[in-house]
Design an enzyme around this catalytic site. Structure first.
Site, short mmCIF file in Angstrom:
data_model
loop_
_atom_site.label_atom_id
_atom_site.label_comp_id
_atom_site.label_asym_id
_atom_site.label_seq_id
_atom_site.Cartn_x
_atom_site.Cartn_y
_atom_site.Cartn_z
CG HIS A 1 -6.60 -2.74 -4.67
ND1 HIS A 1 -7.30 -3.72 -4.96
CD2 HIS A 1 -5.36 -2.62 -3.87
CE1 HIS A 1 -6.85 -5.05 -4.25
NE2 HIS A 1 -5.92 -4.78 -4.47
CD GLU B 1 2.46 -3.90 -4.95
OE1 GLU B 1 1.42 -4.25 -5.87
OE2 GLU B 1 2.44 -2.99 -4.53
CG HIS C 1 -0.46 -6.06 -1.13
ND1 HIS C 1 -1.05 -5.24 -2.07
CD2 HIS C 1 -1.71 -6.66 -0.40
CE1 HIS C 1 -2.30 -4.80 -1.44
NE2 HIS C 1 -2.94 -6.19 -1.24
CG HIS D 1 -7.61 5.71 11.29
ND1 HIS D 1 -8.65 5.72 11.96
CD2 HIS D 1 -7.99 6.05 10.86
CE1 HIS D 1 -9.36 6.15 11.63
NE2 HIS D 1 -8.94 6.98 10.85
#
Length: 327
Positions: free
Chosen positions: A134, A72, A75, A305
């Site tokens: 988001h 987290e 990121h 993906h």
């Protein structure tokens, strides 16, 4: 100073942020840090004994999971760096007389809103509508940065390529359909519905009689301590998954038809190459989507993906820009 090199780097960096966001979400690390923008009140993940004690005192209902917390925070670090890069782009655009002004301002406003969505993702405990917003914001940022790059690097299509331009309306419809499919994908992921159906081509069992659209697509899912791992029942998740699959079939068919028509009709090598890229990305996305089902959502394929969807959108943005711009 030329802004194009910085825009190229920022585009690559934005894709990295999108992929890291997907990796964090799919690793169930979205609540690895229970606060924002720090982690347990610190600018890094607590690790020393006194830091862990302070974290426990400040957040008695949480246990520090270092691996998830670091995902987290990494990121957040790279998203913050992206924000600084966008700020530099804005300053350079405002200082350069012939550079666009409104688009960089809008991109800067968008990334501020993205930061707010990132905060709400944590404070609202992964509420699906916030998580999906988001995700969509990241895709929008990626697309707008490409538009800014294209506007700073004049695109010339010899002769205007009238046969290709006849497909401009259909290309615009295709980008709208792709956006809806990306939104469906974000809703599937944020509601943990990716494995609601594990057979092909649509779903197992008597899925038609179990569809529940009102529950599946309501943005309001009640008040819960956390939305991690989803709060919807099976029928709602299955409905979301089925809608995403059917949407994928429609989207793939339309995009492949657009690619085929551009390859056979366009005079411009630039447009034909973009059409070949579009076709290749569609095929790859279909393979990745099927692999997610057959292999039960392996992390690497699931992240790929997400990245594939972003690249598909970017390719369609380029094609639309080429077809709609004045000759």
């Amino acid at each position: 100073m030329d802004i194009k090199p910085l825009l190229k780097v920022t585009l690559v960096f934005t894709l990295c942020v999108i992929m890291m966001g997907a990796y964090t979400r799919l690793s169930d690390a979205g609540l690895g840090c229970p606060d924002w923008p720090g982690c347990y009140g610190m600018i890094k993940v607590p690790s020393a004994s006194h830091e862990l004690t302070a974290a426990k005192d400040a957040f008695p209902d949480h246990t520090v999971e270092s691996e998830k917390a670091w995902l987290e925070m990494i990121h957040r670090y790279i998203a913050g760096t992206l924000g600084l890069m966008v700020l530099v782009i804005l300053i350079m655009s405002l200082r350069k007389a012939d550079a666009p002004k409104k688009l960089p301002l809008f991109i800067a406003a968008l990334i501020v809103f993205q930061a707010a969505l990132g905060m709400w993702t944590v404070t609202m405990k992964l509420m699906p509508i916030v998580v999906m917003s988001h995700l969509i914001g990241g895709f929008a940022l990626f697309s707008l940065l490409l538009l800014l790059y294209l506007r700073s690097k004049p695109l010339r299509i010899p002769g205007g390529d009238a046969p290709a331009r006849k497909l401009s309306a259909f290309a615009l419809i295709c980008i709208g359909v792709l956006l809806l499919q990306i939104i469906l994908g974000g809703w599937t992921s944020s509601n943990y519905a990716a494995l609601a159906c594990t057979s092909l081509p649509i779903c197992e069992g008597n899925w038609v009689d179990n569809l529940n659209f009102s529950a599946a697509f309501s943005p309001f899912q009640g008040d819960h301590p956390s939305y991690e791992f989803g709060v919807l029942d099976y029928s709602a998740r299955m409905t979301i998954h089925v809608a995403h699959r059917i949407g994928a079939i429609i989207t793939a068919a339309m995009l492949l038809w657009l690619a085929f028509k551009l390859i056979t009709k366009a005079h411009s090598t630039t447009i034909r190459n973009a059409a070949w890229l579009l076709a290749g990305l569609v095929v790859l996305q279909v393979i990745l989507g099927i692999s997610n089902v057959v292999l039960h959502l392996p992390l690497g394929i699931a992240v790929s993906h997400n990245a594939g969807a972003a690249l598909l959108l970017l390719t369609l943005v380029f094609i639309n820009y080429a077809l709609w711009r004045k000759a």
